[in-house]
Design a protein around this motif. Structure first.
Motif, PDB file in Angstrom:
ATOM      1  N   GLY A 176      11.341  23.175  27.178  1.00 55.45           N
ATOM      2  CA  GLY A 176      10.490  24.317  27.508  1.00 55.45           C
ATOM      3  C   GLY A 176      10.974  25.007  28.769  1.00 55.45           C
ATOM      4  O   GLY A 176      11.070  26.239  28.830  1.00 55.45           O
ATOM      5  N   ASN A 201      11.700  24.606  19.806  1.00 51.41           N
ATOM      6  CA  ASN A 201      10.969  25.075  20.985  1.00 51.41           C
ATOM      7  C   ASN A 201      11.268  26.575  21.081  1.00 51.41           C
ATOM      8  O   ASN A 201      12.361  26.965  21.476  1.00 51.41           O
ATOM      9  N   ILE A 203      10.815  30.805  21.710  1.00 56.18           N
ATOM     10  CA  ILE A 203      10.287  31.943  22.480  1.00 56.18           C
ATOM     11  C   ILE A 203      10.557  33.206  21.674  1.00 56.18           C
ATOM     12  O   ILE A 203      11.665  33.390  21.167  1.00 56.18           O
ATOM     13  N   SER A 242       5.771  31.828  24.038  1.00 52.60           N
ATOM     14  CA  SER A 242       6.430  30.624  23.549  1.00 52.60           C
ATOM     15  C   SER A 242       5.529  29.892  22.551  1.00 52.60           C
ATOM     16  O   SER A 242       4.309  29.879  22.697  1.00 52.60           O
ATOM     17  N   SER A 286       6.960  28.568  28.451  1.00 55.53           N
ATOM     18  CA  SER A 286       7.437  27.561  27.497  1.00 55.53           C
ATOM     19  C   SER A 286       7.399  26.145  28.074  1.00 55.53           C
ATOM     20  O   SER A 286       7.187  25.175  27.344  1.00 55.53           O
TER      21      SER A 286
END
Ligand code: AMP
Ligand code: MG
Length: 336
Positions: A176, A201, A203, A242, A286
């Motif tokens: 993140g 993960n 964005i 995110s 994130s």
């Protein structure tokens, strides 16, 4: 005794149906996973875009070199090797991430605990010999996971793990952090639209090329990679949003018909076993989305929901073992 080891890295995927704007996309294996950055820009901006991609992947490799527990020279490995011996001076980014992880520890009442390293090592879910530890091994490891036994020196950027055998594991927050750093590089380069996907993960940056909300698929924990249990609309209010999923289906091994996964309860040192299969957090940051998706998965639905509801600009999607899905109030689901 039969071990079966599965690894599924797809957590969520972005749909871009009917998009015509040129894309520049690059995938590299960094941070132990496939990282893909896709930028949507006009052709005339190609030099700028190519340079932004180079800078972004350079930064990802730099973060990996500082934070990987698999590299003996990384700052995290040096901290762990000096546990119970001496403080270790670290890079400022590493220091900041560890101090930020304290915030996540605090807000999640310890459900997110980066000092969980000794428990992670015992189970070795990601290693070559995953196994169910003996109860006495878990009992011996738990006292070495106390966050209060980490000493921070804000003047020298030094970290000291006070007891021998302690170790940090930033696996639940580092991707993140890396995603935020990547987003900042793209924004500073003037990029207006992009997707950053660091092994799930995710964005989404700026507006979707179709000028509509981004459509993000939430992985069906019981399905094949790419099977979605729900699709959500994600709008970006400022800069980027995110979307991060944590779940026991992502990394696990099976022994005697029982599945043991990679997210542990800091209370008892066992893989978390509650009503949830996965938790997705949607947030403008994130690093927090990563830490809190892990934490909320550990906390379970009721306590997790309470935590998310107390956080500004944060939404969640909960997938339950009975196949049901619940969300916080402002999540917009797309009916297939
Ligand atoms: P994530 O995939 O972001 O949910 O992070 C899971 C990873 O974080 C695991 O593979 C472990 O390395 C580590 N981890 C497991 N349990 C915890 C926990 N309760 N708090 C912090 N990190 C954890
Ligand atoms: Mg996480």
């Amino acid at each position: 005794m039969v071990y079966k080891y599965f690894s599924i890295t797809f957590l969520s995927l972005i749909f871009l149906l009917g998009c015509t704007q040129p894309r520049y996309s690059r995938t590299e294996f960094v941070l132990g996973t496939n990282c893909t950055i896709t930028i949507f820009e006009d052709r005339k901006e190609s030099v700028l875009v190519e340079q932004a991609l180079i800078n972004a992947f350079d930064r990802l490799r730099e973060i990996d070199n500082l934070m990987s527990v698999n590299l003996p020279a990384s700052d995290i490995s040096r901290i762990n090797a000096s546990a119970g011996i001496e403080p270790v001076r670290v890079n400022k980014d590493v220091f900041n991430l560890i101090t930020n992880s304290f915030i996540c520890y605090f807000y999640s009442s310890g459900a997110f605990n980066p000092a969980i390293g000794p428990i992670v090592s015992l189970w070795d879910i990601d290693g070559s010999n995953p196994r169910v530890p003996l109860q006495q091994e878990i009992d011996a490891a738990l006292p070495l996971t106390k966050f209060n036994d980490i000493e921070f020196d804000y003047d020298t950027y030094s970290i000291f793990l006070k007891k021998q055998g302690m170790s940090l594991d930033l696996g639940a927050i580092a991707k993140g952090y890396a995603a935020d750093e990547t987003a900042v590089i793209l924004l500073n380069a003037g990029i207006k639209r992009a997707i950053i996907d660091l092994g799930g993960n995710v964005i989404v940056l700026g507006q979707n090329p179709r000028k509509k909300p981004w459509r993000v698929g939430i992985q069906d924990p019981n399905g094949q990679p790419g099977d979605y249990i729900r699709i959500i609309n994600v709008t970006v209010d400022q800069y980027y949003t995110s979307i991060v999923t944590s779940g026991g289906y992502q990394r696990y091994f099976e022994q005697d018909g029982i599945r043991y996964h990679h997210i542990f309860s800091p209370a008892d040192g066992y893989p978390v076993n509650n009503e949830l299969l996965s938790v997705t957090i949607i947030s403008p940051n994130s690093m927090y989305a990563d830490a809190y998706s892990t934490a909320v998965f550990v906390l379970g639905y009721e306590k997790g929901l309470e935590m998310v509801n107390n956080m500004p600009l944060t939404e969640a999607v909960f997938v339950f073992k009975d196949g049901s899905v619940r969300t916080t109030n402002r999540v917009e689901l797309i009916t297939p």
